[in-house]
Design an enzyme around this catalytic site. Structure first.
Site, PDB file in Angstrom:
ATOM      1  N   ASP A 334      10.494  -6.039  18.510  1.00 52.72           N
ATOM      2  CA  ASP A 334      11.188  -6.900  18.075  1.00 52.72           C
ATOM      3  C   ASP A 334      10.530  -7.801  17.086  1.00 52.72           C
ATOM      4  OD1 ASP A 334      13.055  -9.195  18.127  1.00 52.72           O
ATOM      5  OD2 ASP A 334      12.553 -10.098  19.783  1.00 52.72           O
ATOM      6  N   ASP A 595       8.857  -8.289  25.396  1.00 54.81           N
ATOM      7  CA  ASP A 595       8.498  -9.009  26.398  1.00 54.81           C
ATOM      8  C   ASP A 595       9.523  -9.678  27.277  1.00 54.81           C
ATOM      9  OD1 ASP A 595       9.540 -10.994  24.563  1.00 54.81           O
ATOM     10  OD2 ASP A 595       7.562 -12.088  24.379  1.00 54.81           O
ATOM     11  N   ASP A 599      14.189  -6.336  28.007  1.00 58.69           N
ATOM     12  CA  ASP A 599      13.343  -5.260  27.426  1.00 58.69           C
ATOM     13  C   ASP A 599      13.096  -4.145  28.395  1.00 58.69           C
ATOM     14  OD1 ASP A 599      13.370  -6.113  24.814  1.00 58.69           O
ATOM     15  OD2 ASP A 599      11.911  -7.597  25.379  1.00 58.69           O
ATOM     16  N   ASN A 663     -16.896  34.844  28.166  1.00 59.97           N
ATOM     17  CA  ASN A 663     -17.986  35.351  29.214  1.00 59.97           C
ATOM     18  C   ASN A 663     -17.497  36.126  30.248  1.00 59.97           C
ATOM     19  OD1 ASN A 663     -20.249  34.271  27.865  1.00 59.97           O
ATOM     20  ND2 ASN A 663     -20.424  32.236  28.817  1.00 59.97           N
ATOM     21  N   ASN A 688     -21.407  28.251  36.260  1.00 60.04           N
ATOM     22  CA  ASN A 688     -20.056  27.363  36.160  1.00 60.04           C
ATOM     23  C   ASN A 688     -20.534  25.985  36.185  1.00 60.04           C
ATOM     24  OD1 ASN A 688     -17.062  27.269  35.704  1.00 60.04           O
ATOM     25  ND2 ASN A 688     -16.789  26.772  37.897  1.00 60.04           N
ATOM     26  N   ASP A 692     -20.659  23.172  33.344  1.00 58.75           N
ATOM     27  CA  ASP A 692     -19.941  21.922  33.455  1.00 58.75           C
ATOM     28  C   ASP A 692     -20.576  20.419  33.270  1.00 58.75           C
ATOM     29  OD1 ASP A 692     -17.438  23.027  34.169  1.00 58.75           O
ATOM     30  OD2 ASP A 692     -17.836  22.922  36.364  1.00 58.75           O
TER      31      ASP A 692
END
Length: 858
Positions: A334, A595, A599, A663, A688, A692
């Protein structure tokens, strides 16, 4: 006091019992609950929420770290191995799996806690009576027995029995599917009334469209009708585009993992290798291929993004929408308060002939000053600008504003004479007027003055002013007004309002355009006002689409026109949603900023719903983001943060699908040709876990400026090509490592140690390469990423010498092995950098970095 054994009234009792009986049943009164009693009930009934309690949510999050089918099978196989083979290896596998899960849980739980604190900033509150005094109570703390005060824009906080009402209309579409507001009134209904026929009750999940009322809360949380539906259907919000992308990415990895694991297991069994070892090895490979930390990485990314956005005065209510924020390429808004100052000012109060009028000022002031319900910037502007002597005027009755009539009426009494004063949109006001008052007080027919009224309306509209009409009617001795009372009025004059564009808004719109976001204004104002404002801010207004024109359009036609048009005028509330859906069907990621009461549906329909802190409850609840300042400049910063978050999430995806895939693929192939398993299952899981750790710092990594310059979206095809190309590069150097270790006559333990070191160090360093499209030395990573990478490289190099190395199957290697592995790793990094350059250059999805961005600091 509410009886301890009370199970709560049934729906029949809610509607068929008298209000007095309901008060007695709930141990409440018209004055509301006492504060201490309310706290006791909150402890007894729990928070007024539909989701699980905090402790249940924490447990669910913890269990969720181990719910992957691959992880469950791996745990089961490890337990089986503990009974059939080496219990020590099985324990190590279980410890590593547990450590990975707890790492993910810790990160996700911390992220969730941080976001909860941010959401508390914009929590919704309800007007309620406590200790006989009206106060604002957080929605989550409303309890059975509370007396709540409802007005237009408010959310119904629970299942309630209506006590008083004045033209109260409620939107019940979420429960009944009824698209039109339903009028509510106090009273007693017969038994077995259907939900849609419960006109004396209000239900959670609905909202007040117009009018006001007072209600007694009977049920809260999961005990409400909406709560029962929520619980039975496990209602979830629709997937965002980002969530869809994550799901498709998961499908891609699942397909690759399944084919690889089944092939490796079958191949190893064919070559007469131990079945259980082969099975554990295949499962460990699957874990290595699966980005276990992706949920945690996403949570960390989103929570950090939410914190950074909060610093820019954007509060995130739905985390998943942050990524959509970054992908947004169309923003609908708006104009009031976003494009314009939002501080409406009274420009003039004129009679029907265009002359200043004290009577118009007085009548407009009386109407504005005495309106109840939701705050109104127009009323505030009138009351601030004029302060006439109101004498003995007293309010008698009120007919609230609604979006169908577009006007509001108040009945006044002065010296025993009753007068109806109405104020509203000019067109709707003229429909109910039969005559007009001249400057000298004489009356004429409305038709005789219509041309002059229209001329003035055109003049003010062309100047960008909003024009309201004011009318009145003598009402005799009557003391109650209805909609039918609004007829035969005398048109008195105009209220002319000014709301100029914000200073610097043209620059902000240009910034949005530079970010690849097209701004579209959707306003209820007439075409002339919309055109004037668009011209002032430099927005293309060569084509303007009006609400009446949209009515005649098919959905397909609107899809075409919505892409071409930047200004929509005279738009009705239900047409906002239609515009947004048309843009979404055209392939756009659409944001909507609103708002108001009307809406809410548009905010739900948009990919990114944006509201402001001062918005009505229903709009704020429907939004994904709440701006602490109503400013598009704030939004620009929020978009940039959304794109940084998206970029960092993609970094992890690229890392997981390049080095990890290469891998695991190399290891799978080597297992078929080597007389021994290239790595033990526990060693694969340890790799692993270590790889990580640096990847978890990606959430706080720096992002290249060009990564936030345009909307980015998920492209599984692009990710698949990335995985194949960089996976092959990784596999080539893995195979080179195998060959060199065999050429150096490494023992089995030394072979595994050497490959362990090469895998982790190369995977850690490759993060620095694939995290950016730039050459790695021209893109500065975050300090935490650099420190984590360096730490893992050092830990890996010293692992063979640590006390627990033997338990993992590692042993120190001859000194000549180390320079060789280091050379292979450096060659891999260089090859990946060169490959990256050619890959992005050949990809049509990755435009070249603009020269002006090359020199920008990180």
């Amino acid at each position: 006091m509410l009886p301890q054994d009370s199970a709560g009234p049934t729906r029949d009792e809610l509607t068929a019992a008298s209000a007095e009986a309901m008060f007695q049943r709930l141990g409440a009164s018209n004055a509301g609950l006492k504060g201490e009693e309310a706290r006791e009930r909150l402890s007894r009934f729990g928070a007024n929420e539909l989701k699980a309690t905090s402790s249940a949510a924490v447990f669910t999050l913890l269990i969720g770290q181990f719910k992957s089918p691959i992880i469950i099978i791996l745990i089961g196989a490890a337990i089986l191995a503990a009974f059939l083979q080496d219990a020590g290896d099985a324990v190590i596998i279980l410890v590593i799996v547990l450590a990975s899960g707890l790492l993910g849980f810790w990160q996700e739980h911390g992220a969730a806690g941080a976001v909860a604190k941010l959401r508390a900033v914009v929590e919704t509150k309800t007007r309620a009576l406590r200790d006989g005094v009206e106060c604002l109570v957080p929605l989550a703390e409303i309890v059975p027995g509370d007396v709540v005060l409802l007005a237009a824009g408010g959310i119904v906080p629970g299942d309630c029995r209506l006590l008083t009402a004045r033209d109260l209309f409620v939107n019940e579409a979420t429960l009944t599917g009824e698209t039109f507001p339903v009028e509510k009134s106090p009273g007693v209904l017969g038994p077995n009334a259907a939900l849609a026929q419960c006109t004396n009750a209000l239900f959670m999940g609905t909202n007040v469209v117009s009018g006001n009322g007072q209600a007694l809360v009977v049920h809260t949380g999961r005990e409400t009708e909406f709560g029962k539906v929520f619980e039975s259907l496990k209602l979830r919000p629709p997937e965002t585009e980002f969530e869809q992308g994550i799901r498709r990415f998961g499908y891609l990895l699942a397909e690759v993992t399944l084919v690889l694991v089944l092939g490796i297991f079958a191949g190893n069994v064919y070559f007469h290798k131990p079945v259980l070892d082969s099975f554990l090895f295949a499962l460990a490979l699957a874990v290595g291929l699966t980005p276990q930390l992706l949920p945690a990485i996403i949570s960390i990314n989103l929570s950090r993004g939410a914190r950074r956005m909060a610093e820019k005065k954007v509060i995130t209510k739905r985390l998943a929408a942050i990524e959509n924020f970054g992908s947004m390429d169309v923003l609908c808004s708006d104009k009031t308060g976003t494009i314009t100052e939002g501080k409406v000012k009274l420009y003039a109060a004129l009679d029907a002939q265009g002359k200043e009028s004290a009577k118009v000022s007085l009548y407009a002031y009386l109407n504005a000053k005495n309106e109840t319900g939701i705050g109104n910037p127009i009323n505030e502007a009138i009351c601030e600008s004029v302060s006439p002597d109101c004498g003995d005027w007293h309010k008698v009755d009120e007919l609230p504003y609604d979006f169908a009539r577009k006007r509001m009426s108040i009945l006044f009494e002065e010296d025993g004479r009753h007068t109806l004063i109405t104020k509203g949109a000019l067109r709707q006001m003229l429909e109910i007027c039969s005559q007009a008052e001249r400057a000298d007080g004489s009356l004429t027919t409305i038709d005789a003055t219509r041309a002059e009224i229209d001329r003035q309306w055109h003049q003010f509209s062309n100047e960008g002013h909003r024009v309201l009409g004011v009318a009145y009617r003598d009402f005799g001795n009557e003391t109650h007004i209805t909609r039918e009372s609004e007829n035969g009025l005398t048109f008195l004059g105009f209220i002319v309002l000014a709301d100029p564009p914000k200073a610097g808004i043209d620059k902000t719109i240009h910034e949005l355009s530079d970010l690849g976001i097209s701004l579209k204004i959707i306003t209820g104002d007439n075409v002339l006002i919309a055109t004037h404002v668009a011209q002032q801010i430099g927005l293309d207004c060569a084509q303007i689409l009006s609400g009446p024109e949209m009515i005649q359009m098919s959905t397909q036609a609107l899809m075409v026109r919505a892409n071409e048009v930047h200004v929509f005028a005279e738009v009705e509330p239900n047409q906002k949603e239609r515009i947004i859906l048309a843009l979404k069907k055209s392939g756009h990621v659409v944001g909507y900023m609103g708002d108001g009461i009307n809406d809410a549906t548009a905010l739900h329909a948009a990919d990114v719903g944006i509201s402001v802190e001062s918005a009505v409850d229903v709009a704020r609840e429907a939004a994904d983001f709440v701006l602490l300042e109503r400013d598009l400049g704030v939004l620009v910063e929020g978009v940039r943060e959304g794109r940084r978050t998206f970029a960092n999430t993609l970094k992890y995806v690229f890392i997981a699908t390049s080095a990890n895939f290469g891998n695991m693929f190399s290891m799978a192939g080597a297992s078929l040709f080597l007389p021994f398993l290239p790595l033990l299952p526990k060693q694969i899981l340890f790799i692993n876990l270590l790889t990580d750790l640096p990847e978890m710092t990606i959430a706080g990594d720096n992002v290249d400026p060009e990564s936030v310059q345009a909307p980015r979206r998920w492209d599984i095809g692009f990710i698949r090509r990335f995985m194949i190309v960089f996976g092959i590069v990784s596999s080539v150097f893995d195979c080179l490592t195998f060959a060199v270790l065999l050429w150096l006559h490494a023992t089995v333990a030394q072979f595994r140690t050497g490959w362990f070191m090469e895998s982790i160090i190369s995977a850690s360093l490759i993060v620095l390469v694939v995290r950016s499209r730039r050459p790695f030395f021209k893109s500065r990573p975050s300090k935490m990423l650099v420190l984590a990478t360096a730490g893992i490289v050092v830990l890996t190099a010293f692992t063979p010498y640590l006390p627990f190395a033997g338990l993992l199957g590692f042993e120190p290697m001859p000194t000549r092995f180390y320079p060789t592995i280091a050379l292979i790793v450096l060659s891999y990094v260089a090859a990946a950098e060169i490959t990256k350059r050619f890959f992005y250059r050949s990809s049509s999805l990755a435009p070249a970095i603009p020269a002006r961005l090359q020199a920008l600091p990180q």
